[in-house]
Design a protein around this motif. Structure first.
Motif, mmCIF file in Angstrom:
data_model
loop_
_atom_site.group_PDB
_atom_site.id
_atom_site.type_symbol
_atom_site.label_atom_id
_atom_site.label_comp_id
_atom_site.label_asym_id
_atom_site.label_seq_id
_atom_site.Cartn_x
_atom_site.Cartn_y
_atom_site.Cartn_z
ATOM 1 N N PHE A 100 15.713 -8.872 30.706
ATOM 2 C CA PHE A 100 15.247 -7.950 29.670
ATOM 3 C C PHE A 100 13.910 -8.317 29.041
ATOM 4 O O PHE A 100 13.365 -7.505 28.285
ATOM 5 C CB PHE A 100 16.309 -7.849 28.562
ATOM 6 C CG PHE A 100 17.657 -7.388 29.047
ATOM 7 C CD1 PHE A 100 17.841 -6.090 29.480
ATOM 8 C CD2 PHE A 100 18.726 -8.266 29.096
ATOM 9 C CE1 PHE A 100 19.070 -5.658 29.935
ATOM 10 C CE2 PHE A 100 19.969 -7.843 29.548
ATOM 11 C CZ PHE A 100 20.148 -6.535 29.971
ATOM 12 N N TYR A 131 18.082 -2.115 30.641
ATOM 13 C CA TYR A 131 19.436 -1.923 30.115
ATOM 14 C C TYR A 131 20.092 -0.698 30.759
ATOM 15 O O TYR A 131 21.287 -0.715 31.078
ATOM 16 C CB TYR A 131 19.377 -1.762 28.595
ATOM 17 C CG TYR A 131 20.710 -1.468 27.951
ATOM 18 C CD1 TYR A 131 21.691 -2.445 27.846
ATOM 19 C CD2 TYR A 131 20.991 -0.191 27.443
ATOM 20 C CE1 TYR A 131 22.908 -2.174 27.243
ATOM 21 C CE2 TYR A 131 22.208 0.091 26.839
ATOM 22 C CZ TYR A 131 23.161 -0.906 26.751
ATOM 23 O OH TYR A 131 24.360 -0.628 26.163
ATOM 24 N N LEU A 134 21.203 -1.509 34.516
ATOM 25 C CA LEU A 134 21.821 -2.837 34.635
ATOM 26 C C LEU A 134 22.634 -2.975 35.914
ATOM 27 O O LEU A 134 22.576 -4.013 36.583
ATOM 28 C CB LEU A 134 22.714 -3.089 33.403
ATOM 29 C CG LEU A 134 23.434 -4.438 33.355
ATOM 30 C CD1 LEU A 134 22.434 -5.577 33.226
ATOM 31 C CD2 LEU A 134 24.430 -4.474 32.199
ATOM 32 N N TYR A 144 28.749 -2.709 30.735
ATOM 33 C CA TYR A 144 28.583 -2.237 29.370
ATOM 34 C C TYR A 144 29.926 -2.283 28.638
ATOM 35 O O TYR A 144 30.992 -2.205 29.253
ATOM 36 C CB TYR A 144 28.051 -0.799 29.356
ATOM 37 C CG TYR A 144 26.769 -0.594 30.109
ATOM 38 C CD1 TYR A 144 25.587 -1.175 29.677
ATOM 39 C CD2 TYR A 144 26.738 0.197 31.260
ATOM 40 C CE1 TYR A 144 24.400 -0.978 30.359
ATOM 41 C CE2 TYR A 144 25.567 0.401 31.953
ATOM 42 C CZ TYR A 144 24.402 -0.190 31.506
ATOM 43 O OH TYR A 144 23.232 0.001 32.185
ATOM 44 N N MET A 154 22.953 1.028 22.769
ATOM 45 C CA MET A 154 22.030 0.005 22.303
ATOM 46 C C MET A 154 21.490 0.424 20.936
ATOM 47 O O MET A 154 21.209 1.593 20.695
ATOM 48 C CB MET A 154 20.868 -0.159 23.299
ATOM 49 C CG MET A 154 19.714 -1.017 22.789
ATOM 50 S SD MET A 154 18.222 -0.810 23.792
ATOM 51 C CE MET A 154 18.731 -1.609 25.298
ATOM 52 N N PRO A 188 23.472 3.949 27.502
ATOM 53 C CA PRO A 188 23.152 3.593 28.892
ATOM 54 C C PRO A 188 22.992 4.843 29.760
ATOM 55 O O PRO A 188 23.491 5.928 29.422
ATOM 56 C CB PRO A 188 24.363 2.760 29.331
ATOM 57 C CG PRO A 188 25.022 2.322 28.071
ATOM 58 C CD PRO A 188 24.739 3.377 27.053
ATOM 59 N N ASN A 191 17.442 6.470 29.684
ATOM 60 C CA ASN A 191 16.456 5.447 29.340
ATOM 61 C C ASN A 191 15.038 6.022 29.335
ATOM 62 O O ASN A 191 14.214 5.688 30.179
ATOM 63 C CB ASN A 191 16.548 4.283 30.325
ATOM 64 C CG ASN A 191 16.505 4.730 31.768
ATOM 65 O OD1 ASN A 191 16.705 5.900 32.072
ATOM 66 N ND2 ASN A 191 16.242 3.815 32.673
ATOM 67 N N LEU A 217 27.222 -6.712 26.175
ATOM 68 C CA LEU A 217 27.565 -6.729 27.594
ATOM 69 C C LEU A 217 28.829 -7.561 27.788
ATOM 70 O O LEU A 217 29.080 -8.520 27.052
ATOM 71 C CB LEU A 217 26.420 -7.322 28.428
ATOM 72 C CG LEU A 217 25.099 -6.561 28.398
ATOM 73 C CD1 LEU A 217 24.053 -7.291 29.236
ATOM 74 C CD2 LEU A 217 25.270 -5.136 28.909
#
Length: 560
Positions: A100, A131, A134, A144, A154, A188, A191, A217
């Motif tokens: 990240f 994220y 992932l 997640y 997030m 998630p 993005n 996570l």
């Protein structure tokens, strides 16, 4: 003459003359004193001498040996299990930094920062993108977090001053110190870039204090399967902070994670047999029982020592008309028993926490490690007590005990000088030397100098921006090194050496040095003489009286 004749006649008619009661009273008092001497002398005997004196087996010694063995096994087992947990945490933290943090290199966390506004947005977009993808980029089993069949989002929060106008060119500003927090949630799989997907969210760089990105996570530690332990499920709360508190044009970036360890809801392991947790818990229960027994025995010995102290104090007060010195009173309070009692308490608490960790009730490895570690350390230190029964090994213990008061007084005086150097170095050299930036680092640096470590870098890393401060640093460092290494440290060693020589001379002379030792030196009875054996039905006084009467009869027989 007649009166005298009548007097003699009265003595002949009575069974006991007047001085007989006084003689009997003196004999009774003397027997009580001898009994007290033997009781105190028996209390200070080692386990072997006590066995010869009264035939009592050294159960306490055997229990301590067994306790050392099983507690060490427990600590090693827990340490190996804890090592896997620590390794999994550390490697996951390193994984998150590489996943990240844009352009991250190992070991660059201290200098990892951004300096341009576009870079701040780019680094935040990079975190959001990674994220969201992932599943496609990670090589681990990270997932997640879900709540009610929904992925948790997030959280991106910005802390900034509520209002403010800053004009450095005019040297004017107006600021409202109230801090406002503005947050948004990013789920998630979705993005977008920050400025495109959330145009209403703006970073106020001149007023911004920090930007914090938080997400959770989940992962499973599968490495424990190879050690026949059930894997645990981990919740990693990842916190990425863009720190702009200094408002210096450099925004530092830091990544941390908080870990929660939970028992997995459903599991199935094939191809390997899981270690029986019940056997491990049973072993911990055995340790708890052993420590409780040791605690009870040592507490009983401490109470017995206190009772003997009261008896000896009462004897000195009534028969000798003086008070017992504090040093003699402390002799009855065996510090080793207190050390073992503390060790037992810590081990019991640590074992209970370990059982709860194994049954997944708790996951606090750190607290359990502290209790078990200190408890095991005290148990092993307690071994020195039994080595002290040997004359050559006992000198170390006697030296430490005798020198302790002088050492404490010396350290208190030296600590005052040490603290004064810490404050002076922090306030003067802090802006110019990295090792003097905080009081903690100053103390660590000076302590290293006392031990002769890191001397040249400490001198060399001093900046030359101010000639006056540079000259002061030389005087400061040279005076500190000279004072503590050549004077204070040498005096400290001298205190220990003088105490060692004094104890050695006392052992060689063999003369009693305290009032208590002089009181006990009168009793020359050996442990295997049989005089220390007590008949519970007769009591101490009657036993001492009979033994003394037997010796008196033997002396009369030998004279005849």
């Amino acid at each position: 003459m007649e009166d005298s004749t009548d007097l003699y006649d009265s003595y002949e008619t009575n069974d006991s003359p007047p001085w007989a009661d006084h003689q009997h009273q003196c004999l009774e008092d003397q027997n009580k004193v001898e009994c007290l001497r033997r009781k105190i002398k028996y209390y200070f005997m080692n386990p072997c001498e006590k066995y010869h004196a009264r035939g009592r087996k050294p159960w306490k010694l055997a229990l301590q040996i067994i306790k050392i063995a099983i507690i060490t096994i427990q600590l090693v087992s827990f340490g190996l299990s804890n090592q896997m947990v620590v390794t999994f945490k550390e490697e996951n933290l390193m994984t998150f930094k590489h996943l990240f943090l844009k352009d991250y290199v190992d070991g660059s966390m201290d200098t990892y920062a951004v300096y341009r506004q576009d870079d701040v947005y780019d680094y935040i977009d990079y975190i959001i993108e990674k994220y969201g993808h992932l599943h496609n980029i990670t090589v681990g089993n990270h997932e997640y977090e879900k709540k009610d069949a929904m992925f948790t989002p997030m959280s991106l929060c910005q802390d900034f001053y509520q209002n403010g106008t800053i004009y450095p060119s005019d040297e004017t500003f107006e600021i409202d110190a109230q801090v406002v927090t503005e947050c948004l949630e990013i789920y998630p799989m979705y993005n977008p870039k920050l400025r495109e997907g959330y145009p209403h969210f703006e970073l106020y760089f001149k007023r911004m204090i920090s930007v914090t990105i938080t997400f959770v996570l989940k992962a499973i530690n599968l490495q424990t399967v190879r050690h026949r332990e059930l894997p645990d499920c981990y919740d990693f709360t990842v916190i990425i902070t863009f720190d702009n508190q200094a408002h210096s044009g450099r925004i530092k970036i830091n990544l941390e994670n908080d870990v929660d360890i939970n028992e997995c809801r459903d599991w199935k392991v094939t191809g390997a047999y899981a270690r029986n947790v019940n056997l491990t818990v049973l072993f911990d229960c055995l340790i708890i029982i052993t420590c409780i027994t040791s605690f009870a025995l040592c507490t009983r010995s401490v109470i017995k020592g206190i009772q003997l102290q009261f008896e000896y104090t009462l004897y000195c007060r009534r028969n000798c008309g003086k008070e017992v010195p504090l040093s003699d009173k402390v002799e009855f309070l065996n510090g080793w028993y207190f050390l073992i009692i503390i060790s037992d308490m810590l081990t019991i608490i640590g074992s209970i926490l370990k059982i709860e960790i194994q049954t997944k009730v708790l996951t606090s490895y750190d607290i359990c490690s502290i209790f078990l570690g200190i408890g095991t350390m005290f148990v092993w230190i307690g071994v020195i007590r039994y080595m002290g029964y040997f004359r050559k090994y006992n000198i170390l213990i006697l030296t430490l005990r005798a020198a302790f008061p002088n050492v404490i007084r010396f350290i208190c005086c030296a600590a005052i000088i040490y603290i004064s150097y810490c404050f002076c170095g922090w306030i003067v050299l802090g802006p110019y030397h990295e090792k003097f930036r905080t009081l903690n680092t100053v103390s660590e640096c000076l302590f290293s100098l006392i031990n002769g470590d890191d001397m040249f870098p400490t001198f060399k890393n001093m900046t030359h921006k101010s000639s006056l401060v540079w000259v002061f640093s030389r005087v400061y460092l040279y005076s500190f090194v000279s004072l503590f290494i050549y004077m204070i440290l040498s005096l400290f060693i001298t205190i220990i050496t003088d105490t060692y020589d004094t104890i050695k001379q006392q052992q060689q002379s063999g003369l009693p040095t305290s009032e208590l030792q002089k009181f006990l030196s009168v009793c020359q009875d050996l442990p295997n003489s049989g005089l220390y054996r007590l008949d519970e039905k007769k009591g101490c006084f009657l036993d001492c009286f009979i033994n003394r009467f037997r010796r008196h009869e033997e002396s009369l027989t030998s004279e005849a």
